[in-house]
Design a protein around this motif. Structure first.
Motif, PDB file in Angstrom:
ATOM      1  N   SER A 191     -17.479   3.912 -24.683  1.00 33.25           N
ATOM      2  CA  SER A 191     -17.171   2.618 -24.065  1.00 33.25           C
ATOM      3  C   SER A 191     -15.835   2.111 -24.577  1.00 33.25           C
ATOM      4  O   SER A 191     -15.436   2.372 -25.719  1.00 33.25           O
ATOM      5  CB  SER A 191     -18.272   1.594 -24.359  1.00 33.25           C
ATOM      6  OG  SER A 191     -18.393   1.365 -25.749  1.00 33.25           O
ATOM      7  N   HIS A 192     -15.133   1.360 -23.699  1.00 37.82           N
ATOM      8  CA  HIS A 192     -13.810   0.843 -24.052  1.00 37.82           C
ATOM      9  C   HIS A 192     -13.535  -0.424 -23.253  1.00 37.82           C
ATOM     10  O   HIS A 192     -13.856  -0.495 -22.062  1.00 37.82           O
ATOM     11  CB  HIS A 192     -12.734   1.887 -23.758  1.00 37.82           C
ATOM     12  CG  HIS A 192     -11.347   1.427 -24.053  1.00 37.82           C
ATOM     13  ND1 HIS A 192     -10.890   1.196 -25.330  1.00 37.82           N
ATOM     14  CD2 HIS A 192     -10.304   1.130 -23.218  1.00 37.82           C
ATOM     15  CE1 HIS A 192      -9.636   0.797 -25.289  1.00 37.82           C
ATOM     16  NE2 HIS A 192      -9.253   0.740 -24.025  1.00 37.82           N
ATOM     17  N   THR A 232     -13.354  -0.072 -28.785  1.00 36.69           N
ATOM     18  CA  THR A 232     -13.622   1.324 -28.447  1.00 36.69           C
ATOM     19  C   THR A 232     -14.752   1.860 -29.318  1.00 36.69           C
ATOM     20  O   THR A 232     -14.724   1.719 -30.541  1.00 36.69           O
ATOM     21  CB  THR A 232     -12.370   2.194 -28.638  1.00 36.69           C
ATOM     22  OG1 THR A 232     -11.304   1.667 -27.850  1.00 36.69           O
ATOM     23  CG2 THR A 232     -12.636   3.631 -28.232  1.00 36.69           C
ATOM     24  N   LYS A 233     -15.731   2.503 -28.672  1.00 38.54           N
ATOM     25  CA  LYS A 233     -16.911   2.953 -29.395  1.00 38.54           C
ATOM     26  C   LYS A 233     -17.476   4.209 -28.727  1.00 38.54           C
ATOM     27  O   LYS A 233     -17.430   4.366 -27.503  1.00 38.54           O
ATOM     28  CB  LYS A 233     -17.968   1.859 -29.411  1.00 38.54           C
ATOM     29  CG  LYS A 233     -19.246   2.202 -30.173  1.00 38.54           C
ATOM     30  CD  LYS A 233     -20.278   1.086 -30.048  1.00 38.54           C
ATOM     31  CE  LYS A 233     -19.827  -0.197 -30.716  1.00 38.54           C
ATOM     32  NZ  LYS A 233     -20.900  -1.228 -30.707  1.00 38.54           N
ATOM     33  N   SER A 273     -17.353   3.122 -34.327  1.00 38.86           N
ATOM     34  CA  SER A 273     -16.234   2.354 -33.800  1.00 38.86           C
ATOM     35  C   SER A 273     -14.920   3.068 -34.100  1.00 38.86           C
ATOM     36  O   SER A 273     -14.703   3.586 -35.204  1.00 38.86           O
ATOM     37  CB  SER A 273     -16.223   0.959 -34.425  1.00 38.86           C
ATOM     38  OG  SER A 273     -15.065   0.252 -34.044  1.00 38.86           O
ATOM     39  N   GLN A 320     -15.294  -4.387 -19.930  1.00 34.47           N
ATOM     40  CA  GLN A 320     -15.641  -3.151 -20.625  1.00 34.47           C
ATOM     41  C   GLN A 320     -16.126  -2.103 -19.619  1.00 34.47           C
ATOM     42  O   GLN A 320     -16.863  -2.417 -18.683  1.00 34.47           O
ATOM     43  CB  GLN A 320     -16.755  -3.394 -21.654  1.00 34.47           C
ATOM     44  CG  GLN A 320     -17.108  -2.158 -22.481  1.00 34.47           C
ATOM     45  CD  GLN A 320     -18.452  -2.274 -23.165  1.00 34.47           C
ATOM     46  OE1 GLN A 320     -19.476  -2.482 -22.518  1.00 34.47           O
ATOM     47  NE2 GLN A 320     -18.453  -2.168 -24.494  1.00 34.47           N
TER      48      GLN A 320
END
Length: 297
Positions: A260-261, A225-226, A220, A268
């Protein structure tokens, strides 16, 4: 006809799973990072997946035989619509869901191009979380999904189809645990049982049970956000045509990188790139590009 059928037999495992989030030589339903982290009851998710893959190398018993098999290239452009609804029953979180695949599969061979497009076999089922610790963020869930053989299918095209003309039962067990404040690990095991396809290029196709493992290591970078690295490995699934074993048992692995965000509190966007690592039987996936959009309701 015999040459045409031999090409279809060679590509049985290459396109037979082309309807799911993992396309060739991979899991029947490939998970994304965070899929086994349950959400509160009452939340709905609407998801759209857009996937493109390219394959030019075909392997048999670990050796490339693309030219010998008359195979030049497999391309897939697949979309999936998915609806997930989280509920609570008996103290457990469940997520009944439906997945509807659609798109196009195209196989170029020395004898010409075979292609199919349309709507694939719907998948219905869901997950029940037997363990869900909101404080530690650890969770364990069991998933059961059924693939219904009602999608577009042309028996003369064998494996190069959007539908599969057979029932499938897909089960998974998934465990999620944090490793640090910013790192988390997802571990998933998968088992698939296949029904019979009685019209596979004029033959009867049977397939042994398939097994797989999936792992996601996620980091993370703040709220919403990841990034993650994923690994998939699949075993079994040997096919037979009219009772003759095809010696195409899986022992294939692949990797994906994901970012991903949340571009809005309820939307997402995920971007994913991946490719094969090793292929015992089937197509080597040179490039995979996935986009996923999630709307939270």
């Amino acid at each position: 006809m015999k040459k045409h059928l031999s090409v279809l037999a060679a590509t049985t495992l290459a396109t037979g799973v082309a309807l799911f989030p993992a396309i060739a030589n991979s899991a029947q339903v490939a998970t994304d990072p965070g899929d086994y982290s349950p959400l509160p009851a009452g939340i709905d998710l609407g998801l759209l997946y857009i996937q493109h893959t390219e394959h030019q190398e075909f392997y048999s018993s670990g050796k490339e035989i693309s030219g010998l098999a008359g195979i030049n290239e497999l391309k897939t452009d697949i979309g999936l619509l998915r609806w997930v609804h989280f509920i609570e029953a008996g103290g457990y979180i469940l997520d009944p869901q439906i997945i509807i695949p659609f798109g196009k599969v195209s196989l170029d061979t020395t004898g010409g191009t075979i292609s199919s497009s349309g709507v694939g076999d719907p998948i219905v089922g869901g997950t029940i979380w037997l363990y869900n610790n909101a404080e530690t963020k650890q969770a364990f869930g069991i998933t059961a999904l059924a693939s219904l053989p009602i999608g577009d299918y042309d028996g003369a095209k064998g494996a190069v189809n959007i539908g599969e003309n057979r029932w499938k039962m897909i089960t998974q067990a998934g465990y999620v645990t944090p490793l640090t404040e910013t790192l988390s690990l997802d571990l998933i095991a998968e088992y698939t049982f296949f029904g019979e396809n009685d019209d596979f290029g004029g033959a009867r196709k049977d397939q042994d049970d398939q097994y797989g493992i999936q792992a996601h290591l996620s980091k993370s970078f703040g709220p919403g956000t990841k990034a993650a690295l994923s690994y998939y490995h699949d075993f079994g699934g040997e096919t037979s045509l009219n009772g003759v074993d095809q010696n195409d048992e899986l022992d294939n692995s692949s990797w994906n990188a994901t970012f991903s965000h949340f571009v809005a509190p309820d939307l997402q966007v995920m971007v994913e790139y991946g490719r094969s690592l090793e292929v015992e039987n089937g197509f080597f996936e040179e490039d995979r590009l996935n986009l996923r959009f999630v709307k939270v309701f």
